[in-house]
Design a protein around this motif. Sequence first.
Motif, PDB file in Angstrom:
ATOM      1  N   UNK A 133      32.555  17.979  48.889  1.00  0.00           N
ATOM      2  CA  UNK A 133      32.469  19.313  49.467  1.00  0.00           C
ATOM      3  C   UNK A 133      31.285  19.388  50.425  1.00  0.00           C
ATOM      4  N   UNK A 134      31.547  19.729  51.686  1.00  0.00           N
ATOM      5  CA  UNK A 134      30.505  19.741  52.713  1.00  0.00           C
ATOM      6  C   UNK A 134      29.399  20.755  52.435  1.00  0.00           C
ATOM      7  N   UNK A 186      23.711  21.295  50.729  1.00  0.00           N
ATOM      8  CA  UNK A 186      22.691  21.846  49.823  1.00  0.00           C
ATOM      9  C   UNK A 186      21.991  20.743  49.033  1.00  0.00           C
ATOM     10  N   UNK A 187      22.694  19.659  48.755  1.00  0.00           N
ATOM     11  CA  UNK A 187      22.059  18.539  48.061  1.00  0.00           C
ATOM     12  C   UNK A 187      21.131  17.761  48.992  1.00  0.00           C
ATOM     13  N   UNK A 188      21.606  17.455  50.180  1.00  0.00           N
ATOM     14  CA  UNK A 188      20.814  16.654  51.119  1.00  0.00           C
ATOM     15  C   UNK A 188      19.661  17.434  51.748  1.00  0.00           C
ATOM     16  N   UNK A 189      19.845  18.741  51.892  1.00  0.00           N
ATOM     17  CA  UNK A 189      18.828  19.599  52.527  1.00  0.00           C
ATOM     18  C   UNK A 189      18.666  20.879  51.704  1.00  0.00           C
ATOM     19  N   UNK A 190      18.170  20.766  50.482  1.00  0.00           N
ATOM     20  CA  UNK A 190      18.113  21.949  49.606  1.00  0.00           C
ATOM     21  C   UNK A 190      17.169  23.027  50.132  1.00  0.00           C
ATOM     22  N   UNK A 228      23.050  15.489  41.462  1.00  0.00           N
ATOM     23  CA  UNK A 228      23.206  16.085  42.781  1.00  0.00           C
ATOM     24  C   UNK A 228      23.880  17.445  42.733  1.00  0.00           C
ATOM     25  N   UNK A 229      24.840  17.617  41.832  1.00  0.00           N
ATOM     26  CA  UNK A 229      25.514  18.902  41.726  1.00  0.00           C
ATOM     27  C   UNK A 229      24.587  19.977  41.181  1.00  0.00           C
ATOM     28  N   UNK A 273      20.213  25.176  44.902  1.00  0.00           N
ATOM     29  CA  UNK A 273      19.978  25.541  46.292  1.00  0.00           C
ATOM     30  C   UNK A 273      20.965  26.626  46.734  1.00  0.00           C
ATOM     31  N   UNK A 274      22.232  26.419  46.458  1.00  0.00           N
ATOM     32  CA  UNK A 274      23.280  27.358  46.837  1.00  0.00           C
ATOM     33  C   UNK A 274      23.047  28.725  46.199  1.00  0.00           C
TER      34      UNK A 274
END
Length: 122
Positions: free
Chosen positions: A3-4, A9-13, A59-60, A66-67
């Motif tokens: 999911x993009x 949100x994982x790569x750039x929280x 990661x989730x 973050x989300x």
Amino acid sequence: MKNDILKNHFLHPYNVGIVENYDHKIIVKSDQCNDVITFTVTITHNTIDDIKFEAYGCGYAIAGASLVSDAVKGKDIDLGIRDVEEMLNTITIPDSNLRCIHLSLKAIKQLKDNLIAHGHTS
């Protein structure tokens, strides 16, 4: 992570760290894995003025923190919870990782319960 939205949100929280002079601190731990998320929050009249998190987990779990923090920041806590629930219903998440994402929602609901218990919200 396919999911993009979650991948971003994982790569750039967003909202990583500790809120300076926070009013509330919420720690949630998964009962199924090692995920632990700590949120620090400032609230004025049921509005989440600032929120940040620290996460130890998959990661989730990080993407979820973050989300969720981004979705509730600047909103009335009830509206924030509703918005997060609606958002999570539109995102495809593998069944095995649903609990990781929902851990952060659990924290915001716990925050609301704490506010109610201390007479700060209805």
